[in-house]
Scaffold this active site. Structure first.
Site, PDB file in Angstrom:
ATOM      1  N   CYS A 104       0.776  -1.202  -0.019  1.00 21.38           N
ATOM      2  CA  CYS A 104       0.059   0.244  -0.052  1.00 21.38           C
ATOM      3  C   CYS A 104       1.222   1.490  -0.180  1.00 21.38           C
ATOM      4  O   CYS A 104       2.246   1.298   0.729  1.00 21.38           O
ATOM      5  CB  CYS A 104      -0.885  -0.270   1.368  1.00 21.38           C
ATOM      6  SG  CYS A 104      -1.975   1.168   1.485  1.00 21.38           S
ATOM      7  N   HIS A 124      -8.153   3.389   0.897  1.00 25.27           N
ATOM      8  CA  HIS A 124      -7.943   4.401  -0.625  1.00 25.27           C
ATOM      9  C   HIS A 124      -8.438   5.330  -1.465  1.00 25.27           C
ATOM     10  O   HIS A 124      -9.632   5.185  -1.326  1.00 25.27           O
ATOM     11  CB  HIS A 124      -7.549   3.384  -1.920  1.00 25.27           C
ATOM     12  CG  HIS A 124      -6.535   1.885  -1.737  1.00 25.27           C
ATOM     13  ND1 HIS A 124      -6.901   0.491  -1.664  1.00 25.27           N
ATOM     14  CD2 HIS A 124      -5.478   2.110  -0.428  1.00 25.27           C
ATOM     15  CE1 HIS A 124      -6.507   0.027  -1.036  1.00 25.27           C
ATOM     16  NE2 HIS A 124      -5.542   0.854  -0.373  1.00 25.27           N
ATOM     17  N   VAL A 131      -7.914   8.854  -4.713  1.00 27.55           N
ATOM     18  CA  VAL A 131      -6.965   9.473  -5.779  1.00 27.55           C
ATOM     19  C   VAL A 131      -8.006  10.759  -5.358  1.00 27.55           C
ATOM     20  O   VAL A 131      -9.239  11.293  -5.253  1.00 27.55           O
ATOM     21  CB  VAL A 131      -7.311   9.221  -7.471  1.00 27.55           C
ATOM     22  CG1 VAL A 131      -6.884  10.465  -8.390  1.00 27.55           C
ATOM     23  CG2 VAL A 131      -6.769   7.858  -7.373  1.00 27.55           C
ATOM     24  N   HIS A 143      -3.446   7.412  -3.516  1.00 28.70           N
ATOM     25  CA  HIS A 143      -3.386   6.022  -2.557  1.00 28.70           C
ATOM     26  C   HIS A 143      -4.120   5.076  -2.697  1.00 28.70           C
ATOM     27  O   HIS A 143      -5.031   5.114  -2.402  1.00 28.70           O
ATOM     28  CB  HIS A 143      -3.847   6.612  -1.290  1.00 28.70           C
ATOM     29  CG  HIS A 143      -3.341   5.869  -0.313  1.00 28.70           C
ATOM     30  ND1 HIS A 143      -4.288   6.262   1.300  1.00 28.70           N
ATOM     31  CD2 HIS A 143      -3.005   4.840   0.261  1.00 28.70           C
ATOM     32  CE1 HIS A 143      -3.723   5.457   2.348  1.00 28.70           C
ATOM     33  NE2 HIS A 143      -3.005   4.481   1.682  1.00 28.70           N
ATOM     34  N   ASN A 197       3.634  -0.033   3.252  1.00 33.62           N
ATOM     35  CA  ASN A 197       3.728  -1.799   3.603  1.00 33.62           C
ATOM     36  C   ASN A 197       4.048  -2.796   3.162  1.00 33.62           C
ATOM     37  O   ASN A 197       4.153  -3.030   2.654  1.00 33.62           O
ATOM     38  CB  ASN A 197       1.692  -2.320   3.342  1.00 33.62           C
ATOM     39  CG  ASN A 197       0.983  -1.205   4.786  1.00 33.62           C
ATOM     40  OD1 ASN A 197       0.999  -1.109   5.512  1.00 33.62           O
ATOM     41  ND2 ASN A 197      -0.004  -2.288   4.492  1.00 33.62           N
ATOM     42  N   GLY A 226      -3.895  13.082   4.518  1.00 35.99           N
ATOM     43  CA  GLY A 226      -4.563  13.421   5.613  1.00 35.99           C
ATOM     44  C   GLY A 226      -5.704  12.814   5.550  1.00 35.99           C
ATOM     45  O   GLY A 226      -6.361  12.128   4.495  1.00 35.99           O
ATOM     46  N   HIS A 252       2.334   7.476   8.473  1.00 30.19           N
ATOM     47  CA  HIS A 252       1.737   7.201   7.123  1.00 30.19           C
ATOM     48  C   HIS A 252       0.925   7.641   7.221  1.00 30.19           C
ATOM     49  O   HIS A 252       0.465   8.125   6.198  1.00 30.19           O
ATOM     50  CB  HIS A 252       2.213   5.808   6.607  1.00 30.19           C
ATOM     51  CG  HIS A 252       1.026   5.427   6.942  1.00 30.19           C
ATOM     52  ND1 HIS A 252      -0.132   5.694   8.271  1.00 30.19           N
ATOM     53  CD2 HIS A 252      -0.298   4.865   6.335  1.00 30.19           C
ATOM     54  CE1 HIS A 252      -0.840   4.689   8.716  1.00 30.19           C
ATOM     55  NE2 HIS A 252      -1.400   3.791   7.518  1.00 30.19           N
ATOM     56  N   GLY A 253       0.183   8.934   7.333  1.00 30.91           N
ATOM     57  CA  GLY A 253      -1.258   9.274   7.081  1.00 30.91           C
ATOM     58  C   GLY A 253      -1.029   9.794   8.910  1.00 30.91           C
ATOM     59  O   GLY A 253      -0.613  10.149   9.792  1.00 30.91           O
ATOM     60  N   GLY A 288      -3.681   8.633  11.300  1.00 31.98           N
ATOM     61  CA  GLY A 288      -4.046   6.879  11.720  1.00 31.98           C
ATOM     62  C   GLY A 288      -5.236   7.498  11.944  1.00 31.98           C
ATOM     63  O   GLY A 288      -5.718   8.756  12.302  1.00 31.98           O
TER      64      GLY A 288
END
Length: 482
Positions: free
Chosen positions: A102, A207, A209, A238, A331, A380, A405-406, A408
């Site tokens: 991912c 996920h 775009v 993503h 990942n 975000g 990675h983001g 969360g």
DNA sequence: ATGTTC
């Protein structure tokens, strides 16, 4: 097991440590990178218990780590980093996750916010038309058995060979969009079947775009090197390896649970199942994981091709095509060299919901980024904002060169669905100038901003701890979801 | 995350 605040030592304002002495099974300390409020946020859930469990992984070095966006996962917490010794330390599919590779990529345009103002809605509709999304959704491409093997071997290069991508993109992908250890013969027929028609599709869940504009630039020098400037329109993608990667994770998790006792490896949670990296099962999983990673890179390259088509359809054939800024995995397991207690060691670095964040000079970086460090892309939650950061040498000292990675997750999908009225949220976002196009209201509700931590706090912790530098802040104008 | 339950 319950973990209390009194079990945790404060190392700095941003580093918290559960010492090795906390549990006999721990082989290294467990470390949390978080500001105190973010740490307090996770005291009630299983993230810290899972982190302590990870610290007992055979062959683990340094410390078991979580980033400030940590939340509960399958066995390992999401936002976790675990480095085990090469070649006989543990490899654990739970430390990589079900969506192998991912990842996120960012494409830049030469258009500014003003250029797209009247076309935002049309653009989001065209993106939605060009990019298949949603659970189980297939795309236009149907792979033959031979083509599937080529995708699994070559990754993004396959897309480029077939005319679905651009040659100049390759230099701007982690590992150039291809892991050399991939072996298609170790990927089950079922996994290949599930992947046959899913190239060029984003799937569901978190996920997406997204079309963003750059609201703020924090570091002009680095932004310039990455080709970013204020008010510029960019596209973020993503997604991962879809059903194929999920099936590989399923197949090998089962195999590894069965094989583990043969190697005398013991872990406190069955979901941490692992085998030695250099065992036959470890090698087979790793080579299949590499194949799934290649599929994911190929997928993101083909989605970029679809986004580029939408771009040309809306802005005309003469508009400059979207340029890849960077693509990175969050990942994955990688064999890397890092310092452990001051000495160089080859390690199997598991990153699950954590990205690489290497500093300046790293040999794999494209020439134009060498002086400033690796780009880190932090999406975000839907309708908030995202960040571009740059890796630093401090990440190599503290986190095996890793970053969050983001934002969360802070609410489960079920909890989010209970609290959120999706049509109302969609309308509210539209009033704020964000067009959300999704196949289902379920997806919108699960991904509501309220279900996530405050990305500003997460990124501020990263920046204050020094593992990555803030470069730019991105505001969404259109979001395509599953 | 995923042909929802590894």
């Amino acid at each position: 097991m319950k973990i209390h605040k009194t079990d945790i030592n404060k190392v700095t304002d941003y580093i918290w440590e559960i010492p090795k002495s906390f549990r006999p099974a721990m082989r290294v300390p467990a470390r949390v990178l978080a500001s105190e409020p973010l740490l307090d946020d996770i005291m009630g859930d299983r993230s810290l218990v899972q982190l302590v469990n990870v610290a007992s992984l055979p062959g683990i070095k340094g410390a078991a780590l979580v980033m400030p966006d940590v939340h509960e996962g399958y066995g390992f917490p999401i936002g976790g980093v675990a480095a085990t010794i090469f070649p006989d330390g543990a490899i654990s599919p739970g430390g990589i996750g079900y969506d192998i590779n991912c990842g996120v990529r960012l494409l830049t345009s030469n258009l500014k916010r003003d250029h797209i103002k009247d076309k935002t809605e049309a653009l989001s509709k065209e993106m939605y038309a060009q990019i298949p999304s949603g659970m189980g959704k297939g795309g236009q491409i149907r792979l033959s058995e031979q083509e599937m093997d080529q995708v699994l071997l070559k990754g993004a290069e396959w897309a480029i060979e077939k005319g679905y991508g651009k040659k100049e993109d390759l230099a701007y992908m982690e590992s150039n969009g291809r892991l050399q250890d991939a072996d298609p013969s170790l990927v089950s027929a079922m996994a290949k079947k599930r992947g046959t028609d899913q190239l060029g599709t984003i799937g569901s869940g978190n996920h997406f775009v997204e079309v963003d504009y750059i609201e703020e630039v924090y570091d002009e020098t680095i932004a310039k090197a990455y080709g970013l400037c204020k008010d510029q329109i960019v596209v973020m993608i993503h997604t991962g390896s879809r059903g194929l990667g999920h099936q590989i994770a399923t197949d090998y998790t089962k195999q590894i649970i069965t094989a583990m006792p043969r190697y005398g490896m013991q872990v406190p949670d069955r979901e941490l199942a692992c085998v030695p990296f250099n065992s036959i099962e470890g090698q087979n999983y790793f080579k299949a994981m590499c194949a799934a990673a290649n599929y994911a890179w190929c997928n993101r390259e083909i989605i970029s091709w679809e986004a580029r088509k939408a771009w040309a359809n809306i802005f005309g054939a003469k508009v400059e095509p979207l340029k890849l800024m960077y693509d990175l995995a969050h990942n994955i397991a990688k064999i890397e060299t890092h310092l452990v207690h001051g000495e160089k060691a080859q390690l199997i670095v598991h990153r699950k919901g954590a990205t690489r964040a290497f500093g300046p000079g790293f040999k794999e970086l494209p020439q134009d980024y060498k002086a400033v460090g690796q780009p880190v892309i932090i999406p975000g939650s839907m309708g908030t904002f995202s960040f571009v950061l740059a890796g630093t040498p401090i990440s190599e000292e503290l986190t095996f060169g890793s970053c969050c990675h983001g934002a969360g997750r802070r609410l489960s999908r079920t909890a989010a669905k209970k609290q959120v009225n999706a049509p109302v949220l969609q309308e509210k976002l539209k009033e704020k100038g964000i067009f959300v196009t999704a196949g289902s209201y379920k997806g919108i509700a699960e991904e509501a901003p309220i279900a996530y931590k405050d990305v500003n706090m997460v990124v501020q912790t990263i920046s204050d701890s020094g593992i990555a530098k803030k470069v730019a802040k991105l505001r969404p104008v259109a979001v395509i979801k599953g």
